[in-house]
Design a protein around this motif. Sequence first.
Motif, PDB file in Angstrom:
ATOM      1  N   MET A   1       0.851  -1.190   0.000  1.00  0.00           N
ATOM      2  CA  MET A   1       0.000   0.000   0.000  1.00  0.00           C
ATOM      3  C   MET A   1       0.883   1.234   0.000  1.00  0.00           C
ATOM      4  O   MET A   1       1.064   1.885   1.027  1.00  0.00           O
ATOM      5  CB  MET A   1      -0.934  -0.010   1.203  1.00  0.00           C
ATOM      6  N   ILE A   2       1.398   1.551  -1.185  1.00  0.00           N
ATOM      7  CA  ILE A   2       2.391   2.621  -1.268  1.00  0.00           C
ATOM      8  C   ILE A   2       1.850   3.973  -0.820  1.00  0.00           C
ATOM      9  O   ILE A   2       2.559   4.776  -0.215  1.00  0.00           O
ATOM     10  CB  ILE A   2       2.962   2.715  -2.701  1.00  0.00           C
ATOM     11  N   HIS A   3       0.551   4.221  -1.094  1.00  0.00           N
ATOM     12  CA  HIS A   3       0.025   5.533  -0.734  1.00  0.00           C
ATOM     13  C   HIS A   3      -0.157   5.714   0.767  1.00  0.00           C
ATOM     14  O   HIS A   3      -0.450   6.805   1.224  1.00  0.00           O
ATOM     15  CB  HIS A   3      -1.284   5.810  -1.477  1.00  0.00           C
ATOM     16  N   PRO A 185     -15.793  15.775  -6.682  1.00  0.00           N
ATOM     17  CA  PRO A 185     -15.867  14.358  -7.080  1.00  0.00           C
ATOM     18  C   PRO A 185     -15.170  14.074  -8.409  1.00  0.00           C
ATOM     19  O   PRO A 185     -14.583  12.995  -8.577  1.00  0.00           O
ATOM     20  CB  PRO A 185     -17.376  14.090  -7.173  1.00  0.00           C
ATOM     21  N   LEU A 186     -15.222  15.010  -9.352  1.00  0.00           N
ATOM     22  CA  LEU A 186     -14.597  14.781 -10.658  1.00  0.00           C
ATOM     23  C   LEU A 186     -13.093  14.549 -10.530  1.00  0.00           C
ATOM     24  O   LEU A 186     -12.520  13.718 -11.237  1.00  0.00           O
ATOM     25  CB  LEU A 186     -14.845  15.974 -11.593  1.00  0.00           C
ATOM     26  N   ILE A 187     -12.459  15.278  -9.630  1.00  0.00           N
ATOM     27  CA  ILE A 187     -11.010  15.157  -9.453  1.00  0.00           C
ATOM     28  C   ILE A 187     -10.658  14.038  -8.475  1.00  0.00           C
ATOM     29  O   ILE A 187      -9.712  13.283  -8.691  1.00  0.00           O
ATOM     30  CB  ILE A 187     -10.410  16.499  -8.976  1.00  0.00           C
ATOM     31  N   THR A 188     -11.428  13.936  -7.399  1.00  0.00           N
ATOM     32  CA  THR A 188     -11.061  13.038  -6.299  1.00  0.00           C
ATOM     33  C   THR A 188     -11.370  11.571  -6.584  1.00  0.00           C
ATOM     34  O   THR A 188     -10.574  10.680  -6.234  1.00  0.00           O
ATOM     35  CB  THR A 188     -11.770  13.469  -4.997  1.00  0.00           C
ATOM     36  N   LEU A 189     -12.492  11.286  -7.209  1.00  0.00           N
ATOM     37  CA  LEU A 189     -12.877   9.888  -7.442  1.00  0.00           C
ATOM     38  C   LEU A 189     -11.838   9.098  -8.240  1.00  0.00           C
ATOM     39  O   LEU A 189     -11.489   7.984  -7.847  1.00  0.00           O
ATOM     40  CB  LEU A 189     -14.244   9.817  -8.129  1.00  0.00           C
ATOM     41  N   TYR A 194      -7.675   4.892  -8.228  1.00  0.00           N
ATOM     42  CA  TYR A 194      -6.298   4.487  -8.531  1.00  0.00           C
ATOM     43  C   TYR A 194      -5.622   3.952  -7.281  1.00  0.00           C
ATOM     44  O   TYR A 194      -4.948   2.912  -7.316  1.00  0.00           O
ATOM     45  CB  TYR A 194      -5.535   5.674  -9.090  1.00  0.00           C
ATOM     46  N   TRP A 195      -5.793   4.654  -6.150  1.00  0.00           N
ATOM     47  CA  TRP A 195      -5.186   4.198  -4.900  1.00  0.00           C
ATOM     48  C   TRP A 195      -5.735   2.836  -4.496  1.00  0.00           C
ATOM     49  O   TRP A 195      -5.002   1.980  -4.009  1.00  0.00           O
ATOM     50  CB  TRP A 195      -5.420   5.228  -3.806  1.00  0.00           C
ATOM     51  N   GLN A 196      -7.049   2.650  -4.654  1.00  0.00           N
ATOM     52  CA  GLN A 196      -7.663   1.372  -4.274  1.00  0.00           C
ATOM     53  C   GLN A 196      -7.138   0.220  -5.130  1.00  0.00           C
ATOM     54  O   GLN A 196      -6.917  -0.886  -4.636  1.00  0.00           O
ATOM     55  CB  GLN A 196      -9.184   1.478  -4.384  1.00  0.00           C
ATOM     56  N   ARG A 197      -6.908   0.483  -6.424  1.00  0.00           N
ATOM     57  CA  ARG A 197      -6.372  -0.554  -7.302  1.00  0.00           C
ATOM     58  C   ARG A 197      -4.955  -0.950  -6.915  1.00  0.00           C
ATOM     59  O   ARG A 197      -4.508  -2.059  -7.198  1.00  0.00           O
ATOM     60  CB  ARG A 197      -6.373  -0.077  -8.767  1.00  0.00           C
TER      61      ARG A 197
END
Length: 199
Positions: A1-3, A185-189, A194-197
């Motif tokens: 979990m690099i982030h 939401p447009l920027i954050t989602l 990506y972090w979840q993947r």
Amino acid sequence: MIHQTKAFHLAIMALFIAIVIIQNFVPLLGYIPIGPLSLTIIQITVIIAAVLLGPTDGAIIGGVWGFLSCLRAFTAPTSPVEPLIFTNPLISILPRILVGLAAGYLVIFFKKINLKPSLYLALIGLIGALINTVLILGLIYIFYRTPSVAHAYGVSSPKYIAALLVAVIGSNGIPEAVLSAIATPLITLPILRYWQRND
């Protein structure tokens, strides 16, 4: 979990601070001048930072925004109102800290009640922008009903400042809130996905 590593966290925080610095000092990236007022978009950066990093870091990044607003009011104001009002840290710094703090805690609350991410991110964007607008205008009303501020706003008497501030909510506050509700939401989602993947 690099982030989730400390180094990554600090790097992302530094990136947001750098963005806020650029938005404060590069024309049209953070403030869009409209007559004696400015349409603010920096709250979007602070809100997104708070969503991704949490309330404490959101408050810190909001504080950086506030400090830079105060500094700019002293050194390079973009409107006649700024040097009269935003040199006061209660107006330039405190509301911006609270934007980041509130946005971070709202994420925690909305996750607990299992609200859909796209919905709660839009709500956080809306609420965060309104916190900034309402606190700043409310504090202006409390501390700055003076002839010099009335003149800077282009009205003839301090008795018209209240009506003017209500008009500012309509002309600036509502558009800022709507823009924040759309952009957050447009920027954050995509970032969250990506972090979840990469977990």
